[in-house]
Scaffold this motif. Structure first.
Motif, PDB file in Angstrom:
ATOM      1  N   GLN A  62       1.001   5.662  -0.140  1.00 60.99           N
ATOM      2  CA  GLN A  62       0.274   6.571   0.052  1.00 60.99           C
ATOM      3  C   GLN A  62       0.116   7.644  -1.135  1.00 60.99           C
ATOM      4  O   GLN A  62       1.118   8.006  -1.729  1.00 60.99           O
ATOM      5  N   PHE A  83      -5.576   9.297  -0.241  1.00 56.79           N
ATOM      6  CA  PHE A  83      -5.927   8.132  -0.838  1.00 56.79           C
ATOM      7  C   PHE A  83      -4.588   7.206  -0.777  1.00 56.79           C
ATOM      8  O   PHE A  83      -3.731   7.665  -0.410  1.00 56.79           O
ATOM      9  N   CYS A  84      -4.591   5.992  -1.561  1.00 64.56           N
ATOM     10  CA  CYS A  84      -3.467   5.130  -1.617  1.00 64.56           C
ATOM     11  C   CYS A  84      -3.590   4.380  -2.899  1.00 64.56           C
ATOM     12  O   CYS A  84      -4.830   4.367  -3.639  1.00 64.56           O
ATOM     13  N   SER A  85      -2.757   3.562  -3.409  1.00 63.23           N
ATOM     14  CA  SER A  85      -2.595   2.656  -4.326  1.00 63.23           C
ATOM     15  C   SER A  85      -2.138   1.593  -3.862  1.00 63.23           C
ATOM     16  O   SER A  85      -1.373   1.343  -2.716  1.00 63.23           O
ATOM     17  N   VAL A 135      -7.010   3.937  -4.994  1.00 62.57           N
ATOM     18  CA  VAL A 135      -7.651   4.490  -6.264  1.00 62.57           C
ATOM     19  C   VAL A 135      -7.215   3.424  -7.557  1.00 62.57           C
ATOM     20  O   VAL A 135      -7.900   3.702  -8.586  1.00 62.57           O
ATOM     21  N   ALA A 138     -11.289  -0.902  -1.493  1.00 60.25           N
ATOM     22  CA  ALA A 138     -12.601   0.048  -1.121  1.00 60.25           C
ATOM     23  C   ALA A 138     -12.576   0.511   0.463  1.00 60.25           C
ATOM     24  O   ALA A 138     -12.716   1.715   0.759  1.00 60.25           O
ATOM     25  N   LYS A 139     -12.139  -0.349   1.157  1.00 59.89           N
ATOM     26  CA  LYS A 139     -11.965   0.032   2.591  1.00 59.89           C
ATOM     27  C   LYS A 139     -10.679   1.021   3.069  1.00 59.89           C
ATOM     28  O   LYS A 139     -10.939   1.777   3.581  1.00 59.89           O
ATOM     29  N   ARG A 140      -9.928   0.957   2.043  1.00 67.01           N
ATOM     30  CA  ARG A 140      -8.393   1.734   2.414  1.00 67.01           C
ATOM     31  C   ARG A 140      -8.455   2.807   1.436  1.00 67.01           C
ATOM     32  O   ARG A 140      -7.646   3.433   1.331  1.00 67.01           O
ATOM     33  N   LYS A 141      -9.319   3.260   0.510  1.00 64.76           N
ATOM     34  CA  LYS A 141      -9.379   4.370  -0.567  1.00 64.76           C
ATOM     35  C   LYS A 141      -8.501   4.172  -1.340  1.00 64.76           C
ATOM     36  O   LYS A 141      -7.707   5.439  -1.809  1.00 64.76           O
ATOM     37  N   GLU A 158       0.798  -1.359  -0.052  1.00 58.88           N
ATOM     38  CA  GLU A 158       0.043  -0.094  -0.121  1.00 58.88           C
ATOM     39  C   GLU A 158       0.911   1.223   0.024  1.00 58.88           C
ATOM     40  O   GLU A 158       1.744   1.461   0.790  1.00 58.88           O
TER      41      GLU A 158
END
Length: 288
Positions: free
Chosen positions: A86, A91-93, A119, A114-117, A84
């Motif tokens: 930042q 948001f994160c990728s 994108v 979806a839980k961790r935003k 993950e």
């Protein structure tokens, strides 16, 4: 919408890490035996030397530990390592390196995203393993892995391996062996970082600092080593090698501008192969 670009690295010449290694070992790989594994198609050419490993370096516990030490959040979903990273705005990728998640695993990754935003997720498929979710992906503009890798079979004897080199490769090795070169397994990451910086300045790349290489070697312990070829006190070529599941991977490399005529890069790879073979490896991956 969560997009998953398949990192197939179709532009073979622009991967930074790949180009650095090729500058160090210019012409070395072409003069060595081995098979070429195409990451995108799973095709083979040359000498087959075994099957693809179920576990690879980028899905290993050590790689997971390294990424965590570097400040990335790392977790596993259905056994697959996910990084993950930042991004601005909270948001994160996600990044999945050298794994081809099954559709069911991918659904779990999407739910976690979806839980961790998250994108998007960047996926570099495992070598030779088709991406089962390929129809839901978009090509990635970035390259983290070479599209193919030359893998050398270490199971024959040393004499047999050398016999498989091209005539040019054998000549280069003899030239290096006749020169006054010293072979050294080293712990001096500062010296390596200086050599890497020289390589980067010459060829126009960015490199890591000594602290990064120190962390890598510390995490891998006896499964990682730094090998240098010296002429007196001067480092001419050096590489960092990582071992996982019987495969030794030439992960980073650097070279001096001086004394290239004595072929230190050829000697570097041959000595690394010998070390890997002595440690029980049956494959040597030039990682490009």
């Amino acid at each position: 919408e969560l997009h998953t670009p398949p990192v197939t690295n179709t532009n073979f010449g622009t991967s930074r890490a790949y180009r650095i290694r090729r500058q160090v070992a210019r012409g070395v790989g072409e003069n060595l035996p081995g098979m070429t594994v195409a990451a995108e198609t799973g095709g083979y050419t040359g000498l087959l030397c075994g099957i693809l490993r179920a576990m690879n370096l980028w899905q290993s516990q050590q790689w997971e530990q390294l990424q965590s030490a570097l400040g990335h959040r790392v977790f596993r979903i259905d056994g697959v390592v996910v990084l993950e990273k930042q991004l601005p705005g909270g948001f994160c990728s996600f990044e999945v390196q050298r794994a081809s998640p099954a559709p069911a695993t991918w659904q779990q990754i999407r739910a976690e995203a979806a839980k961790r935003k998250a994108v998007f997720a960047r996926i570099a498929p495992a070598q030779g393993a088709p991406l089962a979710i390929a129809e839901t992906t978009l090509p990635s503009p970035e390259e983290h892995f070479p599209p193919a890798s030359r893998i050398i079979d270490l199971t024959p004897s040393e004499d047999e391996i050398i016999a498989g080199f091209s005539q040019t490769g054998r000549r280069h090795l003899r030239t290096a062996q006749k020169a006054t070169l010293q072979i050294q397994q080293s712990d001096d990451v500062a010296a390596y970082a200086r050599l890497a910086k020289e390589t980067a300045a010459r060829d126009g790349f960015g490199v890591h600092g000594a602290g990064y290489y120190r962390q890598m070697l510390d995490v891998f312990g006896t499964d990682g080593f730094l090998l240098a070829i010296r002429q007196d006190a001067e480092w001419l070529a050096a590489g960092i090698y990582l071992i996982c599941e019987g495969t030794c991977t030439y992960y980073y490399g650097a070279s001096a501008s001086a004394a290239r005529e004595v072929q230190p890069a050829t000697l570097l790879q041959w000595e690394a192969m010998k070390i890997a073979k002595a440690r029980g490896c049956d494959r040597f991956d030039l990682f490009g």
